[in-house]
Design a protein around this motif. Sequence first.
Motif, PDB file in Angstrom:
ATOM      1  N   ALA A 131      -0.976 -38.527-125.360  1.00  0.00           N
ATOM      2  CA  ALA A 131      -0.896 -39.813-124.661  1.00  0.00           C
ATOM      3  C   ALA A 131       0.546 -40.109-124.261  1.00  0.00           C
ATOM      4  CB  ALA A 131      -1.409 -40.921-125.576  1.00  0.00           C
ATOM      5  N   GLY A 132       0.724 -40.546-123.014  1.00  0.00           N
ATOM      6  CA  GLY A 132       2.060 -40.922-122.553  1.00  0.00           C
ATOM      7  C   GLY A 132       2.584 -40.033-121.442  1.00  0.00           C
ATOM      8  N   GLY A 133       1.885 -38.948-121.152  1.00  0.00           N
ATOM      9  CA  GLY A 133       2.366 -38.025-120.121  1.00  0.00           C
ATOM     10  C   GLY A 133       2.607 -38.721-118.783  1.00  0.00           C
ATOM     11  N   HIS A 134       1.733 -39.677-118.463  1.00  0.00           N
ATOM     12  CA  HIS A 134       1.879 -40.336-117.157  1.00  0.00           C
ATOM     13  C   HIS A 134       3.140 -41.194-117.094  1.00  0.00           C
ATOM     14  CE1 HIS A 134      -2.727 -39.859-116.404  1.00  0.00           C
ATOM     15  NE2 HIS A 134      -2.058 -38.723-116.331  1.00  0.00           N
ATOM     16  N   ASN A 135       3.583 -41.699-118.238  1.00  0.00           N
ATOM     17  CA  ASN A 135       4.827 -42.487-118.202  1.00  0.00           C
ATOM     18  C   ASN A 135       6.062 -41.596-118.054  1.00  0.00           C
ATOM     19  OD1 ASN A 135       3.199 -44.654-118.469  1.00  0.00           O
ATOM     20  ND2 ASN A 135       4.352 -45.624-120.126  1.00  0.00           N
ATOM     21  N   THR A 141      -1.432 -45.465-118.751  1.00  0.00           N
ATOM     22  CA  THR A 141      -2.833 -45.102-119.024  1.00  0.00           C
ATOM     23  C   THR A 141      -2.954 -43.588-119.191  1.00  0.00           C
ATOM     24  OG1 THR A 141      -3.321 -44.791-116.690  1.00  0.00           O
ATOM     25  CG2 THR A 141      -3.758 -46.983-117.574  1.00  0.00           C
ATOM     26  N   GLY A 142      -4.083 -43.208-119.745  1.00  0.00           N
ATOM     27  CA  GLY A 142      -4.505 -41.819-119.716  1.00  0.00           C
ATOM     28  C   GLY A 142      -3.791 -40.851-120.624  1.00  0.00           C
ATOM     29  N   GLY A 143      -4.260 -39.604-120.487  1.00  0.00           N
ATOM     30  CA  GLY A 143      -3.659 -38.481-121.210  1.00  0.00           C
ATOM     31  C   GLY A 143      -2.892 -37.681-120.189  1.00  0.00           C
ATOM     32  N   PHE A 144      -3.429 -36.505-119.822  1.00  0.00           N
ATOM     33  CA  PHE A 144      -2.765 -35.643-118.846  1.00  0.00           C
ATOM     34  C   PHE A 144      -3.626 -35.512-117.578  1.00  0.00           C
ATOM     35  CE2 PHE A 144       0.071 -32.725-121.693  1.00  0.00           C
ATOM     36  CZ  PHE A 144       0.830 -33.831-122.022  1.00  0.00           C
ATOM     37  N   THR A 199       0.335 -42.244-130.958  1.00  0.00           N
ATOM     38  CA  THR A 199      -1.000 -42.642-130.488  1.00  0.00           C
ATOM     39  C   THR A 199      -2.083 -41.918-131.286  1.00  0.00           C
ATOM     40  OG1 THR A 199      -0.067 -42.864-128.276  1.00  0.00           O
ATOM     41  CG2 THR A 199      -2.458 -42.854-128.434  1.00  0.00           C
ATOM     42  N   ALA A 200      -1.924 -40.598-131.425  1.00  0.00           N
ATOM     43  CA  ALA A 200      -2.973 -39.823-132.107  1.00  0.00           C
ATOM     44  C   ALA A 200      -3.129 -40.288-133.558  1.00  0.00           C
ATOM     45  CB  ALA A 200      -2.631 -38.338-132.058  1.00  0.00           C
ATOM     46  N   THR A 201      -2.016 -40.483-134.263  1.00  0.00           N
ATOM     47  CA  THR A 201      -2.150 -40.861-135.676  1.00  0.00           C
ATOM     48  C   THR A 201      -2.757 -42.261-135.803  1.00  0.00           C
ATOM     49  OG1 THR A 201       0.184 -41.490-135.676  1.00  0.00           O
ATOM     50  CG2 THR A 201      -0.352 -39.358-136.638  1.00  0.00           C
ATOM     51  N   LYS A 202      -2.455 -43.133-134.843  1.00  0.00           N
ATOM     52  CA  LYS A 202      -3.053 -44.469-134.927  1.00  0.00           C
ATOM     53  C   LYS A 202      -4.567 -44.412-134.658  1.00  0.00           C
ATOM     54  CE  LYS A 202       0.950 -47.412-134.366  1.00  0.00           C
ATOM     55  NZ  LYS A 202       2.050 -47.598-133.443  1.00  0.00           N
ATOM     56  N   VAL A 203      -4.968 -43.573-133.707  1.00  0.00           N
ATOM     57  CA  VAL A 203      -6.411 -43.425-133.460  1.00  0.00           C
ATOM     58  C   VAL A 203      -7.086 -42.879-134.726  1.00  0.00           C
ATOM     59  CG1 VAL A 203      -8.158 -42.142-132.138  1.00  0.00           C
ATOM     60  CG2 VAL A 203      -6.163 -43.081-130.962  1.00  0.00           C
ATOM     61  N   TYR A 204      -6.494 -41.824-135.292  1.00  0.00           N
ATOM     62  CA  TYR A 204      -7.114 -41.216-136.488  1.00  0.00           C
ATOM     63  C   TYR A 204      -7.099 -42.181-137.672  1.00  0.00           C
ATOM     64  CZ  TYR A 204      -6.322 -36.885-133.830  1.00  0.00           C
ATOM     65  OH  TYR A 204      -6.294 -35.919-132.857  1.00  0.00           O
ATOM     66  N   ALA A 205      -6.019 -42.963-137.781  1.00  0.00           N
ATOM     67  CA  ALA A 205      -5.924 -43.896-138.913  1.00  0.00           C
ATOM     68  C   ALA A 205      -6.992 -44.981-138.781  1.00  0.00           C
ATOM     69  CB  ALA A 205      -4.531 -44.511-138.976  1.00  0.00           C
ATOM     70  N   GLU A 206      -7.236 -45.410-137.556  1.00  0.00           N
ATOM     71  CA  GLU A 206      -8.296 -46.417-137.385  1.00  0.00           C
ATOM     72  C   GLU A 206      -9.643 -45.839-137.836  1.00  0.00           C
ATOM     73  OE1 GLU A 206      -9.393 -47.633-133.380  1.00  0.00           O
ATOM     74  OE2 GLU A 206     -11.061 -48.778-134.196  1.00  0.00           O
ATOM     75  N   LEU A 207      -9.950 -44.625-137.338  1.00  0.00           N
ATOM     76  CA  LEU A 207     -11.255 -44.032-137.651  1.00  0.00           C
ATOM     77  C   LEU A 207     -11.367 -43.694-139.143  1.00  0.00           C
ATOM     78  CD1 LEU A 207     -11.587 -41.793-134.471  1.00  0.00           C
ATOM     79  CD2 LEU A 207     -12.744 -43.953-134.934  1.00  0.00           C
ATOM     80  N   SER A 253      -5.688 -38.288-126.105  1.00  0.00           N
ATOM     81  CA  SER A 253      -5.515 -38.873-124.774  1.00  0.00           C
ATOM     82  C   SER A 253      -5.858 -40.346-124.725  1.00  0.00           C
ATOM     83  CB  SER A 253      -6.381 -38.116-123.761  1.00  0.00           C
ATOM     84  OG  SER A 253      -5.917 -36.802-123.658  1.00  0.00           O
ATOM     85  N   GLY A 254      -5.695 -41.018-125.831  1.00  0.00           N
ATOM     86  CA  GLY A 254      -5.941 -42.459-125.819  1.00  0.00           C
ATOM     87  C   GLY A 254      -4.896 -43.155-124.969  1.00  0.00           C
ATOM     88  N   LYS A 255      -5.127 -44.398-124.648  1.00  0.00           N
ATOM     89  CA  LYS A 255      -4.098 -45.196-123.962  1.00  0.00           C
ATOM     90  C   LYS A 255      -2.851 -45.134-124.844  1.00  0.00           C
ATOM     91  CE  LYS A 255      -2.005 -49.267-122.764  1.00  0.00           C
ATOM     92  NZ  LYS A 255      -0.656 -48.767-123.040  1.00  0.00           N
ATOM     93  N   PRO A 256      -1.689 -44.741-124.273  1.00  0.00           N
ATOM     94  CA  PRO A 256      -0.499 -44.632-125.127  1.00  0.00           C
ATOM     95  C   PRO A 256      -0.184 -45.946-125.842  1.00  0.00           C
ATOM     96  CG  PRO A 256       0.067 -44.432-122.787  1.00  0.00           C
ATOM     97  CD  PRO A 256      -1.421 -44.399-122.879  1.00  0.00           C
ATOM     98  N   THR A 257       0.210 -45.820-127.097  1.00  0.00           N
ATOM     99  CA  THR A 257       0.655 -47.000-127.842  1.00  0.00           C
ATOM    100  C   THR A 257       1.899 -47.565-127.144  1.00  0.00           C
ATOM    101  OG1 THR A 257       2.077 -45.576-129.139  1.00  0.00           O
ATOM    102  CG2 THR A 257      -0.100 -46.083-130.075  1.00  0.00           C
ATOM    103  N   SER A 258       2.295 -48.778-127.509  1.00  0.00           N
ATOM    104  CA  SER A 258       3.503 -49.353-126.895  1.00  0.00           C
ATOM    105  C   SER A 258       4.691 -48.429-127.139  1.00  0.00           C
ATOM    106  CB  SER A 258       3.799 -50.728-127.497  1.00  0.00           C
ATOM    107  OG  SER A 258       2.675 -51.537-127.351  1.00  0.00           O
TER     108      SER A 258
END
Length: 607
Positions: A109-113, A157-160, A244-252, A472-477
């Motif tokens: 996540a964040g590639g687009h930025n 937004t987005g991943g790659f 982003t990835a660790t936050k997604v996994y931590a939520e789940l 590829s979640g929406k990038p965290t802040s």
Amino acid sequence: METQDPAGTDLATLVKQTEGGHSLFEDAAREQPIPVCSVFLDKDGTIRPASFRETQTVFTCQEHNSILEVFPKTIAKSRNIILEAHPSEAHPAVAGKRVAVLFSGGPAAGGHNVLAGLKLVLGDDNTLLGIRKGPKGLLSGDVFEITKSDVDRIINTGGFNFLGTDRTKIKTPEQFEKVKNTVLENRLDGLIIVGGDDSNTNAAFIAEYLETEGIPCSVIGIPKTIDGDMAAGKYLPISFGYDTATKVYAELTGNLAQDAASAVKYYHFVKLMGRTASKITLEVALQTKPAIALISEEIAAENMSLGDIVDEIVRIIVLRRLKGINHGVVLVPEGLIEFVPEMRTLILELNRALADYERDIKDLPTLRNKLEFLYPHLSPQSAQLMASLPDEIEEMLILDRDDHGNVKVSQIETEKLLIDKIRYKMSEIKRHTEKYFGDGEGLVPASPQQIDKFKVATFSSQSHFLGYEGRSGKPTSFDAAFTFALGLTAGSLVLAGKTGYMAAVTDFDKGGTVLALPITGLITCEMRKGKEEMVIEKSLVELDSPAFKLFAAHREKWAQEDLFSSPGPIQHWGPASRQIPISVALNQGYADYRTFNLGEERKIRLE
Ligand code: FBP
């Protein structure tokens, strides 16, 4: 009957309006302001390129002389000295440069930025080009111009998905020739490679090659991987995508812990992505406090066999059951299998045999035939271990390696292997309680009542693999700001005519210090596909790091009591929206992990 919203638009139209990346959330995310490091800001607050000065720090590794032989041109230029960005008072306006960018390896996540940062810093006087489908597109010359409206559409937004990615390794003379053609045909002055350790190694080789060919094209790497293994101490605390990835996994994982405590009957075994390092698992454990989290690096250091790992998990399950807790979450790092000493030896032997007999094996029709061919090429211990593994795992171990020679660990169901072995062990304990419980040495103290209860309880498990959903979640802040800064850095480096560097940002707590790391300073020699190769060293969990020590100091308590916490969904605007990974804050010695500081916020709109 037609349903209308108060503004008069019917619901079917409202739903249709969200097609193609226009959910209410995505539209709002595009408007989200992004913090910008001060080195990129003019006195009037306009974003502009930074300039770079040499620091006192030189990167060298043990194999420096061998590396020097392979990269004489780039090292002669950089002398492996780290550069630091400064606001350029009178940055010479550079115009007419053509810069192409590609994504390489797994999405993050964040590639687009990164693209947004590049487009902004290059400005209207230079051209940003995108290369579709990663290194493969570089070879075939699949290049197009990235416009301002593209950037406005993909920002935050987005991943790659805008460019796509792949894992082609550029290694043959023919491939380098094709890279040269793409560079010349598109009149490129700069090539930005967004990737992990293997992709940035590719970048170093391409930089050296173009220098040798006398082609003035800057090659700059950008550190990306959710795995967190592309890091260099205080110079590069982490790569983008990890947060982003660790936050997604931590939520789940938090949700699964809630489920375990609610249904009170399951152990949820969660395999977490991270090809080699257990950095994702460590971070998720710090965020969720599970019953058990295995850390591959510790398992290797303690020389723990598969049997030892199973015994340790069983010890905790037994202790919890004696306390009346028959549920919990067990975190298993994706790359575990390669760290278990006997498995590691087996994989090394397989790698060698697969490399030596590639042709013969390819021609064999069935899996059984391939295995029969391979067995005589393994040591007796490895052959015995291989035979003891379930068929699916045997198959995965001899599957084709990826282009970089890696075993496809994401496809090996380690969590299921562990569950099988634990189930067997638990039923053995049930059948022979006298061997496990009592007052004697090595026995677990338990009352007859506890033992009776133990016998009637069952071990029920569910297995999960949290991998692709985190990439590829929406990038965290944090990732949105970090990647934007990396794009600004890479663009500035190209405008300054630098080559062979990796863009880096550090001091996430102090407004961000922007650096350029000579890639050749990160390269070392490693065994790949049975051969020695030059690659960027992976950054693994260090057992004496503050993050690991904190985990190790608390895990027994988390094992024996149900102390899980559930971080909940990623926040982009709420009170937890400025968090950075706990492990990064600990290892960098920050005072807090709850608020990052990468400069003043700016709303980014190009058109
Ligand atoms: P990168 O290091 O290239 O970013 O990839 C990381 C990763 O997500 C690993 O965690 C995982 O093992 C691997 O990619 C899976 O790769 P693939 O997309 O080829 O299945």
